[in-house]
Design a protein around this motif. Structure first.
Motif, PDB file in Angstrom:
ATOM      1  N   PHE A  89       0.837  -1.203   0.000  1.00 41.74           N
ATOM      2  CA  PHE A  89       0.000   0.000   0.000  1.00 41.74           C
ATOM      3  C   PHE A  89       0.872   1.252   0.000  1.00 41.74           C
ATOM      4  CE2 PHE A  89      -3.829  -2.112   2.307  1.00 41.74           C
ATOM      5  CZ  PHE A  89      -4.094  -2.816   1.161  1.00 41.74           C
ATOM      6  N   PHE A  90       1.891   1.213   0.845  1.00 43.54           N
ATOM      7  CA  PHE A  90       2.804   2.350   0.968  1.00 43.54           C
ATOM      8  C   PHE A  90       3.629   2.506  -0.310  1.00 43.54           C
ATOM      9  CE2 PHE A  90       6.799   4.257   2.286  1.00 43.54           C
ATOM     10  CZ  PHE A  90       6.397   5.261   3.139  1.00 43.54           C
ATOM     11  N   ALA A  91       4.163   1.367  -0.769  1.00 44.51           N
ATOM     12  CA  ALA A  91       5.082   1.423  -1.908  1.00 44.51           C
ATOM     13  C   ALA A  91       4.370   1.877  -3.169  1.00 44.51           C
ATOM     14  CB  ALA A  91       5.722   0.053  -2.120  1.00 44.51           C
ATOM     15  N   VAL A  92       3.104   1.474  -3.350  1.00 45.30           N
ATOM     16  CA  VAL A  92       2.358   1.918  -4.536  1.00 45.30           C
ATOM     17  C   VAL A  92       2.259   3.436  -4.527  1.00 45.30           C
ATOM     18  CG1 VAL A  92       0.039   2.019  -5.496  1.00 45.30           C
ATOM     19  CG2 VAL A  92       1.080  -0.164  -5.030  1.00 45.30           C
ATOM     20  N   VAL A 152       8.216  -7.353  -9.049  1.00 43.97           N
ATOM     21  CA  VAL A 152       7.992  -6.619 -10.300  1.00 43.97           C
ATOM     22  C   VAL A 152       8.761  -5.299 -10.294  1.00 43.97           C
ATOM     23  CG1 VAL A 152       6.266  -5.344 -11.604  1.00 43.97           C
ATOM     24  CG2 VAL A 152       5.812  -7.682 -10.903  1.00 43.97           C
ATOM     25  N   ILE A 153       8.679  -4.539  -9.177  1.00 38.01           N
ATOM     26  CA  ILE A 153       9.378  -3.250  -9.211  1.00 38.01           C
ATOM     27  C   ILE A 153      10.885  -3.425  -9.147  1.00 38.01           C
ATOM     28  CG2 ILE A 153       7.512  -1.822  -8.296  1.00 38.01           C
ATOM     29  CD1 ILE A 153       8.930  -1.923  -5.631  1.00 38.01           C
ATOM     30  N   MET A 154      11.354  -4.604  -8.685  1.00 38.42           N
ATOM     31  CA  MET A 154      12.791  -4.843  -8.643  1.00 38.42           C
ATOM     32  C   MET A 154      13.321  -5.313  -9.989  1.00 38.42           C
ATOM     33  SD  MET A 154      14.404  -4.821  -5.493  1.00 38.42           S
ATOM     34  CE  MET A 154      15.281  -6.333  -5.117  1.00 38.42           C
ATOM     35  N   SER A 155      12.424  -5.722 -10.904  1.00 40.99           N
ATOM     36  CA  SER A 155      12.907  -6.383 -12.115  1.00 40.99           C
ATOM     37  C   SER A 155      13.445  -5.357 -13.107  1.00 40.99           C
ATOM     38  CB  SER A 155      11.789  -7.205 -12.746  1.00 40.99           C
ATOM     39  OG  SER A 155      10.809  -6.327 -13.214  1.00 40.99           O
ATOM     40  N   TYR A 161      11.443   2.982 -15.276  1.00 46.06           N
ATOM     41  CA  TYR A 161      10.486   3.732 -14.462  1.00 46.06           C
ATOM     42  C   TYR A 161      10.803   3.647 -12.974  1.00 46.06           C
ATOM     43  CZ  TYR A 161       7.769   3.993 -18.707  1.00 46.06           C
ATOM     44  OH  TYR A 161       7.371   4.249 -19.981  1.00 46.06           O
ATOM     45  N   THR A 162      11.089   2.419 -12.485  1.00 41.75           N
ATOM     46  CA  THR A 162      11.226   2.251 -11.037  1.00 41.75           C
ATOM     47  C   THR A 162      12.670   2.272 -10.562  1.00 41.75           C
ATOM     48  OG1 THR A 162      11.370  -0.138 -11.201  1.00 41.75           O
ATOM     49  CG2 THR A 162       9.180   0.805 -10.987  1.00 41.75           C
ATOM     50  N   GLY A 163      13.613   2.221 -11.488  1.00 42.55           N
ATOM     51  CA  GLY A 163      15.002   2.211 -11.062  1.00 42.55           C
ATOM     52  C   GLY A 163      15.462   0.871 -10.522  1.00 42.55           C
ATOM     53  N   ALA A 164      14.679  -0.194 -10.773  1.00 41.45           N
ATOM     54  CA  ALA A 164      15.038  -1.560 -10.362  1.00 41.45           C
ATOM     55  C   ALA A 164      15.529  -1.619  -8.915  1.00 41.45           C
ATOM     56  CB  ALA A 164      16.040  -2.171 -11.330  1.00 41.45           C
ATOM     57  N   ASP A 165      16.651  -2.320  -8.680  1.00 46.72           N
ATOM     58  CA  ASP A 165      17.032  -2.530  -7.275  1.00 46.72           C
ATOM     59  C   ASP A 165      17.798  -1.348  -6.688  1.00 46.72           C
ATOM     60  OD1 ASP A 165      19.021  -3.021  -8.985  1.00 46.72           O
ATOM     61  OD2 ASP A 165      19.637  -4.951  -8.168  1.00 46.72           O
ATOM     62  N   VAL A 166      18.124  -0.344  -7.503  1.00 46.38           N
ATOM     63  CA  VAL A 166      18.775   0.847  -6.957  1.00 46.38           C
ATOM     64  C   VAL A 166      17.736   1.726  -6.264  1.00 46.38           C
ATOM     65  CG1 VAL A 166      20.159   2.856  -7.507  1.00 46.38           C
ATOM     66  CG2 VAL A 166      20.425   0.759  -8.820  1.00 46.38           C
ATOM     67  N   GLY A 167      16.551   1.783  -6.813  1.00 47.55           N
ATOM     68  CA  GLY A 167      15.505   2.629  -6.260  1.00 47.55           C
ATOM     69  C   GLY A 167      15.224   3.799  -7.172  1.00 47.55           C
ATOM     70  N   ALA A 264       8.852  -1.857  -0.260  1.00 47.08           N
ATOM     71  CA  ALA A 264       7.819  -2.783  -0.730  1.00 47.08           C
ATOM     72  C   ALA A 264       7.984  -4.158  -0.105  1.00 47.08           C
ATOM     73  CB  ALA A 264       7.858  -2.898  -2.252  1.00 47.08           C
ATOM     74  N   GLY A 265       9.067  -4.371   0.628  1.00 44.95           N
ATOM     75  CA  GLY A 265       9.356  -5.716   1.121  1.00 44.95           C
ATOM     76  C   GLY A 265       8.636  -6.050   2.408  1.00 44.95           C
TER      77      GLY A 265
END
Lengths: 357, 515
Positions: A89-92, A152-155, A161-167, A264-265
């Protein structure tokens, strides 16, 4: 008529003394810190610098954490739904804000609108599961949905868009609320939002709908037996919670330079759980108190102990579970009730009157 | 028969769809790829099963969701690694550990001692805390001075990574020599014993009112005597034991590592249940939070002791040979050389990862199944899963069974950890991903259902491995030219999706009983 209005205000002031003092303290906090830091009375209302700015930043983080913890308290502490996917909820909220501003350069109100829309949609998504699974299975399914989102946001495919695992980083916040230059304004905006949400929650919990939610926590079967369709009440709590968490995420994205995928974890859901456990599960003040204690503790431990701070965190967790199960606010309430009783008894003993127990 | 089909229609349809998917997956790849992927899936499934079955036994009987199970899996792996790569550390640790635990072995005796005669109620309340404080102080003084040969996380040349690498290369680094130079040996040993006895006696005073005094017999002292003997052996024959273990054949050393990992896992589980979880049986949500906290603490301790970097665990020689005939094509070839790989349908199969682990998984599956079905303990466990109050009412000491099941579950997780270590390597995060796997497997199979745990684990393992394989060879989408290659993030996502779908169709999992 006039008599009533005049007698109402002092009564209101008296019954909410604690909250009002806390509110006043929070409003004055940046100025007091500024004065202590050596700013002249003329410049203290202009944006602070140095330690004053730092304290404001810490307070903003606490406000955001408190919003998030409040939203978790609503579904876990009040309604009794154990969700392990709350960080979603927060991460979205956080990610959508970042993407809307960075990649689509939307204005702030439009972004907020999108965030709320997404929050409602995901609450419906979680609600879709509600009638099918209960208890621990609900926790597992929500964990599942949230970890898919995390993955999904880590991929790398959506990395643009999301910057993968960097953020997510490099978002340009509108100048009038930029946390770097207009932090004092940001502070008051965040404080106002927190107070508004807190009052809204208090209203919700004391409303008939909120009462049914508490009944669902205590005994869902009985609530249903009384003729309530519990699904709609749970969905209402879930939607309100999702909106609040998304709002917290929105503020987080504006305030922090990087939105890390850690939000998101599962760990971030556990943070919410820890905060309301420290404060007191099922009490709204508990979420606020817990957020303050948790953030300051976390800050202090990371500053003075370093990497192994989460070891201490876990230990505090266990100590609270075993010895302070009702949290700070819950224990305080019980103790203050006992103290009050004691004073009454003493007064009765002195005046020779018997006091009801 | 008809009623059976009608009752389980949803289950049968789901199973049919899964089978069809499996066959379709098999059609899309070559035979050798298929066999290897199948074996890998079974291997991952076996390790998942070892974690999942323990978790489900604990949840079924005790209603405790042990969220620290993944961390205990990891701790099992790290303990086994220590025995295998640094036997001297293990031998050095024997004496202090056995002495520390010896007090707990006397817990049946303490309630029989007459309570201390104290003047005031306040003294009575303070006494246990005072005893525990004395014990903690004694431990705090003695343990840091006790000589234990250990690696150095800060210094790369002496870090676990280097020790693991050198052992893998076949040349062990020399073990650092340790002597009693900061404390006299007799003082250390007597002090530890006293600290342990005083501390556990203090702990036992807390539950004084609720404990039932039973008669003591020589049985109450067996554990204590055993621990003392272990401590004495570890102390007197320290060097000889280290030499013996260091020169031992790596197969036997691996076996000892497995035994030590499993038994220390079981002991850890029993300790956890008896001290931390037992006060919380009436507060289910708090158990959840407690185990979450324990999990965080466990990970942090592993980081502090073994460091953050990942390292390997060498395979035992039985599965790690090389020779002329390798990779082996016949059993005789393999037996002569103990090849690390064999050829199966022209595909290379790693013996340890893809044959030994599934075999152990099957053996454990059958053994625990026999334990549950054929023994008295198993009968009590099964009855307890169905109706705990009734079993208590029949006069069975459920408390003791609880502790046994908890230690059995954690022991199984530790077994999974030490088995997986040579194939997965050791890392701080190995527990998390596997625990998520196990949770998904249980949700698919049915949370408290033992065959369900096996079915779910195998499904999860197979799906993950098939998707990884298809990520390499690609799936041609019918009627188009597109070849779809699943990316690594899809591997965990696919099992999670399967779990959500199955839970929405069958809320209690595939084999879970209906409400």
């Amino acid at each position: 008529m006039t008599q009533r209005t005049t007698s109402r205000l002092p009564a209101f002031l008296a019954s909410n003394r604690g909250s009002l003092i806390a509110l006043l303290a929070l409003v004055l906090l940046p100025f007091i810190v500024g004065l202590l830091d050596g700013a002249s009375p003329a410049t203290v209302f202009v944006n602070g610098s140095g330690i004053s700015k730092f304290i404001q930043g810490l307070a903003i983080e606490i406000f955001i954490l408190a919003l998030y913890a409040l939203s978790y308290d609503l579904i876990f502490g009040i309604t009794g739904l154990l969700s392990f996917g709350h960080s979603m909820f927060f991460a979205v909220g956080a990610y959508l804000t970042g993407i809307a501003i960075k990649s689509f350069s939307l204005s702030l109100p439009a972004t907020l609108g999108f965030v709320f829309l997404a929050a409602i949609i995901q609450a419906l998504l979680f609600g879709m599961v509600l009638p099918r699974v209960k208890g621990i299975t609900f926790a597992l399914v929500t964990l599942g949905i949230a970890s898919v989102f995390h993955i999904v946001i880590m991929s790398r495919e959506v990395g643009d868009y999301t910057g993968a695992d960097v953020g997510l980083q490099g978002m340009i916040v509108p100048a009038f609320i930029s946390p770097a230059n207009e932090r004092l304004r940001f502070y008051f905006v965040a404080l106002a939002i927190l107070i508004f949400v807190y009052l809204l929650y208090q209203r919700f919990v004391t409303s008939p709908t909120g009462r049914v939610c508490v009944a669902i926590r205590e005994n869902e079967g009985r609530a249903r037996m009384l003729g309530y369709n519990t699904f709609y009440f749970k969905l209402a709590a879930l939607t309100l919670s999702s909106l609040t968490a998304a709002l917290a995420g929105f503020l987080h994205a504006l305030y922090q330079p990087i939105v890390s995928p850690n939000v998101a974890g599962l760990g971030f859901t556990v943070t919410a759980l820890l905060v309301i456990l420290i404060g007191g599960v099922g009490t709204l003040q508990g979420a606020l108190v817990g957020a303050i204690v948790y953030r300051l503790l976390d800050f202090g431990l990371r500053r003075y102990i370093g990497e192994s701070a989460s070891f201490i965190n876990g230990a505090i967790y266990i100590v609270f579970v075993l010895f302070v199960p009702f949290g700070i606010v819950g224990t305080w309430r019980m103790k203050s009730l006992q103290v009050k009783r004691g004073w009454e008894r003493l007064a009765g003993w002195v005046t020779g009157k018997t006091v009801r127990d | 028969m008809n009623t059976f089909i009608r009752k389980n229609l949803t289950l049968l349809i789901t199973l049919a769809v899964l089978t069809a998917l499996f066959i379709a997956a098999a059609q899309g790849m070559e035979d050798k790829d298929f066999v290897i992927t199948l074996l890998r899936g079974l291997s991952v499934g076996s390790v998942t099963f070892l974690v999942a079955s323990g978790f489900s036994l604990i949840f079924g009987l005790l209603d405790v969701l042990n969220l620290a199970h993944g961390t205990l899996f990891m701790i099992g792996a790290y303990i086994g690694w220590t025995v295998y790569v640094r036997p001297d550390t293990f031998v050095d640790l024997l004496t202090p550990l056995a002495l520390t635990l010896s007090g707990f072995a006397l817990r049946d005796v303490y309630p029989l001692l007459s309570p201390p005669r104290l003047a005031s109620a306040r003294m009575k309340r303070i006494l246990p805390w005072a005893l525990i404080l004395v014990s903690v102080l004694l431990f705090g003084v003695i343990l840091p001075r006790y000589p234990i040969a250990i690696w150095n996380v800060e210094n790369y040349a002496q870090s676990p990574v280097t020790y693991a690498f050198m052992t893998d290369q076949g040349t062990r680094l020399p073990f650092p020599a340790m002597t009693f130079d900061k404390i006299s040996p007799i003082l250390a040993i007597v002090g530890l014993l006293i600290a342990s006895l005083v501390g556990t006696y203090g702990l036992s005073l807390f539950g004084k009112d609720t404990q039932h005094a039973t008669r003591w017999s020589w049985k109450s002292f067996i554990g204590f005597a055993l621990l003392l003997i272990i401590a004495l052996i570890g102390f007197l024959f320290n060097n000889a034991l280290t030499q013996f273990l260091a020169n031992l054949n790596s197969n036997w050393l691996f076996f000892i590592a497995v035994v030590v990992a499993v038994s220390s896992g079981a002991g850890l589980g029993a300790l956890m249940e008896a001290t931390l979880i037992r006060p919380l049986y009436s507060r289910p949500i708090y158990q959840l939070m407690l185990t979450l906290g324990l999990s965080a603490i466990g990970i942090e301790m592993v980081r502090a002791i073994w460091g953050r970097p990942e390292f390997v665990m060498p395979k035992p020689a039985f599965f790690d040979g090389a020779g002329e005939a390798c990779p082996a094509t016949t059993f005789a070839d393999w037996w002569a050389n103990h090849c690390s790989t064999i050829l199966l349908l022209d595909g290379r199969v790693r013996v340890y990862n893809e044959i030994f682990i599934p075999l152990v998984g099957i053996v454990v599956l059958i053994a625990v199944w026999m334990l549950l079905q054929r023994t008295r303990l198993g009968m009590v466990i099964r009855a307890g899963v169905q109706d705990r109050e009734m079993v208590e009412a029949l006069g069975i000491n459920v408390r003791r069974v609880f502790t046994m099941v908890f230690s059995l579950g954690v022991g199984l997780a530790a077994l999974g950890g030490i088995l997986a270590a040579p194939s997965m390597g050791l890392s701080n995060t190995m527990g998390e991903s596997l625990f998520l796997n196990a949770l998904i497997a249980l949700a698919i199979g049915g949370l408290t259902n033992y065959p369900g745990a096996a079915l779910g684990s195998v499904l999860v393992g197979l799906i993950q491995q098939f998707i990884i394989k298809y990520g390499q060879i690609g799936i041609p989408i019918p009627f188009t030219e597109i070849i779809f290659k699943p990316t690594p993030p899809l591997v965990p996502a696919s099992t999670v999706l399967l779990m959500v779908i199955i839970l929405l169709i069958l809320p209690n999992g595939l084999l879970g009983k209906k409400e």
